[in-house]
Design a protein around this motif. Structure first.
Motif, mmCIF file in Angstrom:
data_model
loop_
_atom_site.group_PDB
_atom_site.id
_atom_site.type_symbol
_atom_site.label_atom_id
_atom_site.label_comp_id
_atom_site.label_asym_id
_atom_site.label_seq_id
_atom_site.Cartn_x
_atom_site.Cartn_y
_atom_site.Cartn_z
ATOM 1 N N SER A 122 -35.562 -54.998 52.666
ATOM 2 C CA SER A 122 -36.296 -54.224 53.662
ATOM 3 C C SER A 122 -37.700 -54.807 53.792
ATOM 4 O O SER A 122 -38.227 -55.428 52.868
ATOM 5 C CB SER A 122 -36.368 -52.745 53.266
ATOM 6 N N GLU A 126 -41.715 -53.960 55.196
ATOM 7 C CA GLU A 126 -42.621 -52.865 55.557
ATOM 8 C C GLU A 126 -43.678 -53.334 56.538
ATOM 9 O O GLU A 126 -44.268 -54.409 56.387
ATOM 10 C CB GLU A 126 -43.300 -52.291 54.315
ATOM 11 N N ARG A 157 -46.749 -51.688 59.643
ATOM 12 C CA ARG A 157 -47.632 -50.578 59.976
ATOM 13 C C ARG A 157 -47.687 -50.401 61.483
ATOM 14 O O ARG A 157 -47.704 -51.370 62.238
ATOM 15 C CB ARG A 157 -49.054 -50.840 59.443
ATOM 16 N N ILE A 180 -45.406 -56.504 61.213
ATOM 17 C CA ILE A 180 -44.897 -56.810 59.875
ATOM 18 C C ILE A 180 -45.388 -58.193 59.480
ATOM 19 O O ILE A 180 -45.219 -59.161 60.236
ATOM 20 C CB ILE A 180 -43.355 -56.773 59.852
ATOM 21 N N GLU A 232 -39.694 -37.597 52.030
ATOM 22 C CA GLU A 232 -40.332 -38.230 53.180
ATOM 23 C C GLU A 232 -39.782 -37.641 54.469
ATOM 24 O O GLU A 232 -38.571 -37.566 54.661
ATOM 25 C CB GLU A 232 -40.103 -39.741 53.161
ATOM 26 N N ALA A 263 -46.499 -46.032 57.937
ATOM 27 C CA ALA A 263 -45.578 -47.031 57.405
ATOM 28 C C ALA A 263 -44.271 -47.032 58.191
ATOM 29 O O ALA A 263 -43.755 -45.981 58.580
ATOM 30 C CB ALA A 263 -45.304 -46.756 55.933
ATOM 31 N N SER A 281 -35.086 -49.348 62.068
ATOM 32 C CA SER A 281 -36.429 -48.943 61.653
ATOM 33 C C SER A 281 -36.458 -47.496 61.182
ATOM 34 O O SER A 281 -35.770 -46.633 61.735
ATOM 35 C CB SER A 281 -37.415 -49.122 62.814
ATOM 36 N N THR A 297 -35.022 -52.881 58.364
ATOM 37 C CA THR A 297 -33.939 -53.696 57.817
ATOM 38 C C THR A 297 -33.269 -54.406 58.984
ATOM 39 O O THR A 297 -33.282 -53.918 60.128
ATOM 40 C CB THR A 297 -32.903 -52.844 57.068
ATOM 41 N N ILE A 332 -40.443 -48.902 57.835
ATOM 42 C CA ILE A 332 -39.544 -49.714 57.017
ATOM 43 C C ILE A 332 -38.454 -50.276 57.928
ATOM 44 O O ILE A 332 -37.791 -49.532 58.652
ATOM 45 C CB ILE A 332 -38.912 -48.899 55.878
#
Length: 308
Positions: free
Chosen positions: A181, A183, A185, A206, A5, A169, A221, A173, A171
Motif C-alpha cells: 500500500s 500513503e 495526502r 503520493i 478509523e 491521509a 483508495s 493499493t 491509502i
C-alpha cells in the motif's frame, strides 16, 4: 477497545504530477535523436534535433545586419551631437537598429525551435521518431512525465464534502503491487459538486521517489476522515432479527438479551456504539441455544485466537 478509523473507499487513476506532450514548433527533417524511449532526462536536455543549417545561416546574416545598423547609428549619433547630421537621420538610424535587433531575436528563436528540449526533469514515453524522418509543426513526438510524485484523482459522494480536508491521509493499493500500500495526502478538494454524479473530486499526492508508480495505474483508495477509540466485539456474537441487532450477555449465570447499536466493521470485529459496557461478558458461541434469562454455563477451556 480499539482505534477505529472513519474512512471511505473509492477508485481512481494514478497520473504524474506533471506530464506534457512534446511537439515540434517548426517543421523539419530530424538529424538526431540522442535519447531513447523510457529514458530519464534532466531539464533542458536535447531530445530531438531538426536540421538547422538554414536557420543558423539566417542568424549569422541577422547578426551582421545588426552590427552594421549599430555602427551606422553610432556614427550618425556622433554627427548629430556635432550638429552635422539632422535629427531625422538619427531617428531613422535608431529605427533600423531596432529592426535589426528584432531580426536577431527572431532568428535565434527560429534556431531554438529546431531543437526539442525537456522543459523539466522527467521520464520519456515512447519515441517513434527516427533520424531522417520529417516532422510537421504541432505534431507530438513524445511524452515527458515527472514521476517524482504521482497524483490520484477520485470522486466521493457529496455528503462527505465538508469532512474532506487538505492533508488527510489517503491509502492506495494497485493491482501492480497487490501486497503493498502507498500513503498520500489530500492536496485538493474541488470547490464545487459535479451536477451529473452529485460527487466531489479530490486529489492526493503520493511520493514516488523510487518511480514504481506510473500514470494510468488503477488505484483503490481509502480516505481516512477521522480516527477514534471505540469498543469492538467479534462478529460471531452479533444476532440480527429484522431491524433489531442484539447479543447475549451473561449476568449472574443467566443470559440477558441486550440490544446494541453497531458501527464500523473491522474485518472479523464490529464496533459497538451503544448497549454494552467494557466489562460485560458477551456470548460468542452457543447463543443459538439461548433465550432471555436462560441459565448459562461457561466453558472456560475454549480459547479463541486474539481474544482475552
Amino acid at each position: 477497545m480499539q482505534t477505529i478509523e472513519d474512512a471511505i473507499s473509492a477508485v481512481g487513476t494514478l497520473r504524474p504530477v506533471r506530464s506534457v506532450e512534446l511537439v515540434a514548433n517548426a517543421p523539419g527533417r530530424v538529424t538526431s535523436v540522442p535519447v531513447s524511449s523510457g529514458q530519464e532526462v534532466e531539464q533542458g536536455a536535447l531530445l530531438i534535433q531538426l536540421d538547422d543549417r538554414a536557420t543558423r545561416a539566417a542568424l549569422v546574416e541577422a547578426e551582421a545586419t545588426l552590427s552594421e545598423a549599430r555602427q551606422n547609428f553610432q556614427r550618425i549619433e556622433q554627427l548629430t551631437d556635432s550638429n552635422i547630421a539632422a535629427e531625422a537621420s538619427l531617428e531613422e538610424a535608431r529605427a533600423r537598429l531596432s529592426r535589426a535587433e528584432a531580426g536577431v531575436m527572431m532568428a535565434r528563436a527560429d534556431l531554438e525551435d529546431r531543437a526539442i528540449t525537456a522543459p523539466f526533469a522527467g521520464t520519456l514515453g515512447v519515441i517513434d521518431t527516427e533520424p531522417g524522418s520529417f516532422v510537421q509543426s504541432g505534431v507530438s513526438v513524445a511524452r515527458l512525465s515527472d514521476l517524482s510524485a504521482v497524483e490520484v484523482s477520485l470522486s466521493v459522494p457529496e455528503r462527505y464534502f465538508e469532512r474532506v480536508q487538505q492533508g488527510q491521509a489517503l491509502i492506495v493499493t494497485t493491482p501492480a503491487y497487490p501486497e503493498e500500500s502507498f500513503e498520500g495526502r489530500v492536496t485538493l478538494r474541488a470547490p464545487e459538486i459535479n451536477l451529473g454524479s452529485r460527487s466531489v473530486e479530490i486529489r492526493a499526492e503520493i511520493d514516488n521517489a523510487e518511480g514504481r508508480l506510473v500514470g494510468g495505474m488503477f488505484a483503490n483508495s481509502r480516505l481516512v476522515l477521522d480516527s477514534y477509540e471505540g469498543m469492538v466485539i467479534p462478529d460471531d456474537a452479533i444476532i440480527s432479527e429484522g431491524l433489531t441487532t442484539y447479543v447475549y450477555t451473561v449476568e449472574d449465570g443467566t443470559a440477558q438479551r441486550t440490544e446494541i447499536d453497531i458501527g464500523a466493521s473491522l474485518g472479523a470485529l464490529t464496533e459497538v456504539r451503544e448497549g454494552l459496557g467494557a466489562q460485560d461478558s458477551v456470548v460468542i458461541a452457543g447463543w443459538d441455544q439461548l433465550s432471555d434469562d436462560a441459565p448459562v454455563e461457561i466453558d472456560g477451556t475454549v480459547a479463541r485466537e486474539g481474544l482475552e
